[in-house]
Design a protein around this motif. Sequence first.
Motif, mmCIF file in Angstrom:
data_model
loop_
_atom_site.group_PDB
_atom_site.id
_atom_site.type_symbol
_atom_site.label_atom_id
_atom_site.label_comp_id
_atom_site.label_asym_id
_atom_site.label_seq_id
_atom_site.Cartn_x
_atom_site.Cartn_y
_atom_site.Cartn_z
ATOM 1 N N LYS A 18 0.864 -1.053 -0.023
ATOM 2 C CA LYS A 18 -0.059 0.013 0.088
ATOM 3 C C LYS A 18 0.872 1.125 0.206
ATOM 4 C CE LYS A 18 -3.561 -0.016 2.670
ATOM 5 N NZ LYS A 18 -4.404 -0.137 3.859
ATOM 6 N N ILE A 19 0.694 2.283 -0.631
ATOM 7 C CA ILE A 19 1.630 3.231 -1.124
ATOM 8 C C ILE A 19 0.897 4.715 -0.636
ATOM 9 C CG2 ILE A 19 2.713 4.667 -3.112
ATOM 10 C CD1 ILE A 19 2.990 2.126 -4.563
ATOM 11 N N CYS A 20 1.688 5.384 0.162
ATOM 12 C CA CYS A 20 1.250 6.760 0.205
ATOM 13 C C CYS A 20 2.022 7.680 -0.302
ATOM 14 C CB CYS A 20 1.452 6.845 2.146
ATOM 15 S SG CYS A 20 1.224 8.516 2.645
ATOM 16 N N TYR A 21 1.533 8.658 -0.956
ATOM 17 C CA TYR A 21 2.268 9.729 -1.791
ATOM 18 C C TYR A 21 2.218 11.153 -1.053
ATOM 19 C CZ TYR A 21 3.682 13.133 -5.157
ATOM 20 O OH TYR A 21 4.070 14.010 -5.732
ATOM 21 N N THR A 22 3.295 11.818 -0.928
ATOM 22 C CA THR A 22 3.170 13.336 -0.532
ATOM 23 C C THR A 22 3.810 14.069 -1.705
ATOM 24 O OG1 THR A 22 3.757 15.048 1.097
ATOM 25 C CG2 THR A 22 5.269 13.006 0.914
ATOM 26 N N ALA A 23 3.125 15.315 -1.920
ATOM 27 C CA ALA A 23 3.737 16.288 -2.852
ATOM 28 C C ALA A 23 4.542 17.240 -2.060
ATOM 29 C CB ALA A 23 2.463 16.899 -3.563
ATOM 30 N N MET A 24 4.657 17.126 -0.841
ATOM 31 C CA MET A 24 5.514 17.909 0.188
ATOM 32 C C MET A 24 5.017 19.376 -0.264
ATOM 33 S SD MET A 24 8.950 17.401 1.169
ATOM 34 C CE MET A 24 8.744 15.572 1.832
ATOM 35 N N HIS A 25 3.599 19.773 -0.374
ATOM 36 C CA HIS A 25 3.217 21.214 -0.558
ATOM 37 C C HIS A 25 3.492 21.889 -1.870
ATOM 38 C CE1 HIS A 25 2.219 21.403 3.524
ATOM 39 N NE2 HIS A 25 3.397 21.326 3.912
ATOM 40 N N LEU A 49 -2.193 16.870 4.638
ATOM 41 C CA LEU A 49 -1.532 17.945 5.320
ATOM 42 C C LEU A 49 -0.433 18.872 4.179
ATOM 43 C CD1 LEU A 49 -0.949 17.455 8.775
ATOM 44 C CD2 LEU A 49 -2.617 18.834 8.045
ATOM 45 N N GLN A 50 -0.099 17.946 3.335
ATOM 46 C CA GLN A 50 0.887 18.334 2.350
ATOM 47 C C GLN A 50 0.582 17.990 0.828
ATOM 48 O OE1 GLN A 50 4.035 15.482 3.636
ATOM 49 N NE2 GLN A 50 5.005 16.866 4.789
ATOM 50 N N PRO A 58 4.372 24.930 5.376
ATOM 51 C CA PRO A 58 4.302 24.804 6.997
ATOM 52 C C PRO A 58 4.483 23.366 7.430
ATOM 53 C CG PRO A 58 2.147 24.516 5.590
ATOM 54 C CD PRO A 58 3.126 24.852 4.540
ATOM 55 N N THR A 59 4.682 22.257 7.055
ATOM 56 C CA THR A 59 4.808 20.946 7.682
ATOM 57 C C THR A 59 6.301 20.735 7.445
ATOM 58 O OG1 THR A 59 4.199 19.472 5.863
ATOM 59 C CG2 THR A 59 2.421 20.481 7.357
ATOM 60 N N VAL A 60 7.219 21.239 6.841
ATOM 61 C CA VAL A 60 8.600 20.883 6.805
ATOM 62 C C VAL A 60 9.446 21.913 7.017
ATOM 63 C CG1 VAL A 60 8.008 18.799 5.314
ATOM 64 C CG2 VAL A 60 8.493 21.020 4.284
ATOM 65 N N ALA A 61 10.709 21.558 7.814
ATOM 66 C CA ALA A 61 11.594 22.630 7.708
ATOM 67 C C ALA A 61 12.162 23.304 6.621
ATOM 68 C CB ALA A 61 12.730 22.180 8.927
ATOM 69 N N PHE A 62 12.405 22.206 5.695
ATOM 70 C CA PHE A 62 13.072 22.493 4.481
ATOM 71 C C PHE A 62 12.618 21.495 3.316
ATOM 72 C CE2 PHE A 62 16.480 22.058 0.983
ATOM 73 C CZ PHE A 62 16.524 23.506 0.610
ATOM 74 N N PRO A 63 11.807 21.765 2.348
ATOM 75 C CA PRO A 63 10.915 21.019 1.478
ATOM 76 C C PRO A 63 11.849 20.116 0.430
ATOM 77 C CG PRO A 63 10.852 23.370 0.225
ATOM 78 C CD PRO A 63 11.766 23.403 1.888
ATOM 79 N N ASN A 64 12.675 19.681 1.218
ATOM 80 C CA ASN A 64 13.710 18.548 0.169
ATOM 81 C C ASN A 64 13.380 17.093 0.961
ATOM 82 O OD1 ASN A 64 15.472 16.816 -0.893
ATOM 83 N ND2 ASN A 64 17.259 18.270 -0.749
ATOM 84 N N PRO A 65 12.663 16.193 0.052
ATOM 85 C CA PRO A 65 12.447 14.861 0.645
ATOM 86 C C PRO A 65 13.731 14.117 1.225
ATOM 87 C CG PRO A 65 12.188 15.072 -1.658
ATOM 88 C CD PRO A 65 12.339 16.420 -1.436
ATOM 89 N N GLU A 66 14.933 14.793 0.737
ATOM 90 C CA GLU A 66 16.169 13.860 1.210
ATOM 91 C C GLU A 66 16.498 14.292 2.628
ATOM 92 O OE1 GLU A 66 18.024 14.858 -2.324
ATOM 93 O OE2 GLU A 66 17.260 13.288 -3.796
ATOM 94 N N GLU A 67 16.159 15.425 3.041
ATOM 95 C CA GLU A 67 16.467 15.988 4.198
ATOM 96 C C GLU A 67 15.911 15.276 5.410
ATOM 97 O OE1 GLU A 67 18.537 18.694 4.882
ATOM 98 O OE2 GLU A 67 19.133 18.621 2.658
ATOM 99 N N PRO A 68 16.746 15.117 6.410
ATOM 100 C CA PRO A 68 16.267 14.370 7.728
ATOM 101 C C PRO A 68 14.859 14.956 8.117
ATOM 102 C CG PRO A 68 18.613 14.357 7.769
ATOM 103 C CD PRO A 68 18.319 15.475 6.524
ATOM 104 N N GLY A 69 13.811 14.319 8.584
ATOM 105 C CA GLY A 69 12.666 14.732 9.083
ATOM 106 C C GLY A 69 11.846 15.413 7.891
#
Length: 124
Positions: A18-25, A49-50, A58-69
């Motif tokens: 089962k796959i969950c996708y985020t566009a990260m805003h 939320l994203q 608003p939900t990420v410190a930096f919008p790079n999916p490779e960044e920790p967190g």
Amino acid sequence: FSIYPSLPSLPPPPTLPKICYTAMHGVGSPFALSALSSFGVPSVSTVPLQDSPDASFPTVAFPNPEEPGALDVAMAHAEDEGYDIVLANDPDADRLAVAERDKDTGAWTVFKGDEIGVMLGCWL
């Protein structure tokens, strides 16, 4: 009595993850969902939320999916909904991150770009 020999039963078909996708805003959601549908992926959850573009991210410190967190919100949503895989694009959808949840331990593995490349190369 049957004229047919006894046949072994077939194993059940494998279950698709089962796959969950985020566009990260960002803008990737319609394109990613269309691509996954084209490949026959039956059910994809998005991270509410994203999912919509929002330049304040608003939900990420930096919008790079490779960044920790950066995948924390998506992984939490996937866990809540029982999804196994997280696919994430950065806001302009030119980067991809993939994470997989271990069904036995619940631990997440976030794959690096070179690991994703090797998997795609093996699949092709």
